[in-house]
Write an enzyme that holds these catalytic residues in place. Sequence first.
Site, mmCIF file in Angstrom:
data_model
loop_
_atom_site.group_PDB
_atom_site.id
_atom_site.type_symbol
_atom_site.label_atom_id
_atom_site.label_comp_id
_atom_site.label_asym_id
_atom_site.label_seq_id
_atom_site.Cartn_x
_atom_site.Cartn_y
_atom_site.Cartn_z
ATOM 1 N N GLU A 153 0.811 -1.236 0.000
ATOM 2 C CA GLU A 153 0.000 0.000 0.000
ATOM 3 C C GLU A 153 0.836 1.274 0.000
ATOM 4 O O GLU A 153 0.688 2.162 0.839
ATOM 5 C CB GLU A 153 -0.951 -0.036 1.209
ATOM 6 C CG GLU A 153 -1.886 -1.246 1.183
ATOM 7 C CD GLU A 153 -2.741 -1.387 2.437
ATOM 8 O OE1 GLU A 153 -2.810 -0.440 3.235
ATOM 9 O OE2 GLU A 153 -3.332 -2.468 2.619
ATOM 10 N N GLU A 259 -6.202 -10.816 -0.911
ATOM 11 C CA GLU A 259 -6.945 -10.609 0.346
ATOM 12 C C GLU A 259 -8.464 -10.620 0.090
ATOM 13 O O GLU A 259 -9.202 -9.815 0.599
ATOM 14 C CB GLU A 259 -6.525 -9.288 0.998
ATOM 15 C CG GLU A 259 -5.024 -9.160 1.222
ATOM 16 C CD GLU A 259 -4.637 -7.909 1.973
ATOM 17 O OE1 GLU A 259 -5.516 -7.204 2.483
ATOM 18 O OE2 GLU A 259 -3.416 -7.610 2.060
HETATM 19 O O1 G3I Z 1 -2.539 -7.410 19.054
HETATM 20 C C1 G3I Z 1 -3.494 -6.512 19.647
HETATM 21 C C2 G3I Z 1 -3.970 -7.057 20.985
HETATM 22 O O2 G3I Z 1 -2.871 -7.101 21.894
HETATM 23 C C3 G3I Z 1 -5.096 -6.167 21.532
HETATM 24 O O3 G3I Z 1 -5.589 -6.731 22.742
HETATM 25 C C4 G3I Z 1 -6.209 -6.081 20.497
HETATM 26 C C5 G3I Z 1 -7.379 -5.238 20.959
HETATM 27 O O4 G3I Z 1 -7.097 -3.882 20.727
HETATM 28 O O5 G3I Z 1 -5.680 -5.515 19.261
HETATM 29 C C6 G3I Z 1 -4.682 -6.349 18.698
HETATM 30 O O6 G3I Z 1 -4.203 -5.763 17.517
HETATM 31 C C7 G3I Z 1 -5.129 -5.842 16.434
HETATM 32 C C8 G3I Z 1 -4.417 -6.586 15.290
HETATM 33 O O7 G3I Z 1 -5.256 -6.602 14.116
HETATM 34 C C9 G3I Z 1 -4.073 -8.030 15.655
HETATM 35 O O8 G3I Z 1 -5.240 -8.741 15.932
HETATM 36 C C10 G3I Z 1 -5.448 -4.418 15.992
HETATM 37 O O9 G3I Z 1 -6.214 -3.787 16.994
HETATM 38 C C11 G3I Z 1 -6.254 -4.461 14.698
HETATM 39 O O10 G3I Z 1 -6.413 -3.148 14.186
HETATM 40 C C12 G3I Z 1 -5.505 -5.270 13.648
HETATM 41 O O11 G3I Z 1 -6.321 -5.338 12.489
HETATM 42 C C13 G3I Z 1 -5.673 -5.896 11.335
HETATM 43 C C14 G3I Z 1 -5.527 -4.778 10.287
HETATM 44 O O12 G3I Z 1 -4.945 -5.340 9.085
HETATM 45 C C15 G3I Z 1 -4.650 -3.672 10.789
HETATM 46 O O13 G3I Z 1 -4.680 -2.630 9.824
HETATM 47 C C16 G3I Z 1 -6.556 -6.990 10.778
HETATM 48 O O14 G3I Z 1 -6.600 -8.089 11.688
HETATM 49 C C17 G3I Z 1 -6.029 -7.471 9.430
HETATM 50 O O15 G3I Z 1 -6.948 -8.376 8.817
HETATM 51 C C18 G3I Z 1 -5.829 -6.284 8.480
HETATM 52 O O16 G3I Z 1 -5.277 -6.766 7.303
HETATM 53 C C19 G3I Z 1 -4.934 -5.751 6.356
HETATM 54 C C20 G3I Z 1 -3.765 -6.267 5.543
HETATM 55 O O17 G3I Z 1 -2.698 -6.597 6.404
HETATM 56 C C21 G3I Z 1 -3.355 -5.268 4.477
HETATM 57 N N1 G3I Z 1 -4.487 -4.952 3.620
HETATM 58 C C22 G3I Z 1 -5.658 -4.456 4.337
HETATM 59 C C23 G3I Z 1 -6.112 -5.477 5.385
HETATM 60 C C24 G3I Z 1 -7.358 -5.001 6.091
HETATM 61 O O18 G3I Z 1 -7.079 -3.842 6.835
#
Ligand code: G3I
Length: 345
Positions: A153, A259
């Site tokens: 991105e 994705e």
């Molecule tokens: O690891 C923490 C945890 O310690 C905490 O308790 C919890 C609650 O706040 O959050 C956890 O982190 C989360 C992380 O995923 C791991 O689960 C983040 O809040 C959350 O924002 C994060 O979301 C991920 C997102 O990327 C971040 O931008 C999604 O799971 C993931 O599916 C998404 O994937 C991205 C691709 O990598 C790139 N393309 C877009 C796609 C969707 O955003």
Amino acid sequence: MIFRLVTITLLLIGCTEHPASTTCGQTGSLYRQASYPIGVALDMMELNSSAEYQTIATEQFNSITPENIFKAESIHPERGFYNWLETDSLMSYCERTQKRVHGHTLIWHVQLPEWIRSFQGTKADWELHMKEHIQTIMTRYKGKIAGWDVVNEAFNEDGTLRNSIWRQHIGDSYIEKAYRFAREADPNALLFYNDYNLEVSPTKRAAVITYFNNLRLRGVKIDGIGLQMHISIVHPGSSEIASALMDVSANEYKVHISELDISVNPLGKNITATTELLGEQANLMGAILLHYRQLPLKHRYGITFWGVSDRNSWIRSTYNRIDYPLLFDDNYQPKPMYCKAIELL
Ligand code: G3I
């Protein structure tokens, strides 16, 4: 136009002979039926805690993209410290179950640890950090990870370069340097650029293709482009998707639908998963498979779904909305989208 008519006809035939249903009456295996890898984004906590999740991941997919654990905030949380616990565990699972691993992602502007976000250093310091990050991770899994989203991105919707933290501190050349560092670390790994909306924005797609064509002319290895395909039943249409896939392939890049999820509720309404909505989702799934099959085999790097089941989808938590974007429902049962995939793969 003829291509579109053929596609629609094929789908209609498919629709009349096999009307959408909530189960396929068979326990097929997506990857065993496909002529290219069928992948899924895996969450380690789910993999280790849900038997249904693990069964579907193992039986249906032969390519794994780690959803979050290879991202800098998780794998490189402190300067000079790498967290290999979950990544090694995932690699063991994939080795045991003979699955391809697609590394996601080395250089991104999201999910960065605090120490990177607040780092104060010279351009040379930042370059050294980027090189060390890329090469430490790739070297550990050298020969075990088939392909990498080296940069994720990096472009804006208008085709200009995103002013990410990496670009701010290293300059426009950070992308070229990232791919050169990656190639040094593992010359045999396939190197991808990954982005969203490439299937809906010809402007963004053209800018990406032109940029990486120019890098190629400078001798930089770039093997493929990941179109994330976070799409919906409303947009984009089947022909736009076909154009995007053909465009990337015509420029001699491997095409990774990297994705894939198909939202049935992009406007966040108060809906239920009706047969009609799930049928529309299944038909779009069918169109995508028919288009992907038109690509030369050498360009079919694979189709990766961004999650195992609707309950695991990032969409629900990120947009706080009702949605049913994936192959399996909240009870890990196959949906019409899965049945259409089993039928057409
Ligand atoms: O690891 C923490 C945890 O310690 C905490 O308790 C919890 C609650 O706040 O959050 C956890 O982190 C989360 C992380 O995923 C791991 O689960 C983040 O809040 C959350 O924002 C994060 O979301 C991920 C997102 O990327 C971040 O931008 C999604 O799971 C993931 O599916 C998404 O994937 C991205 C691709 O990598 C790139 N393309 C877009 C796609 C969707 O955003």
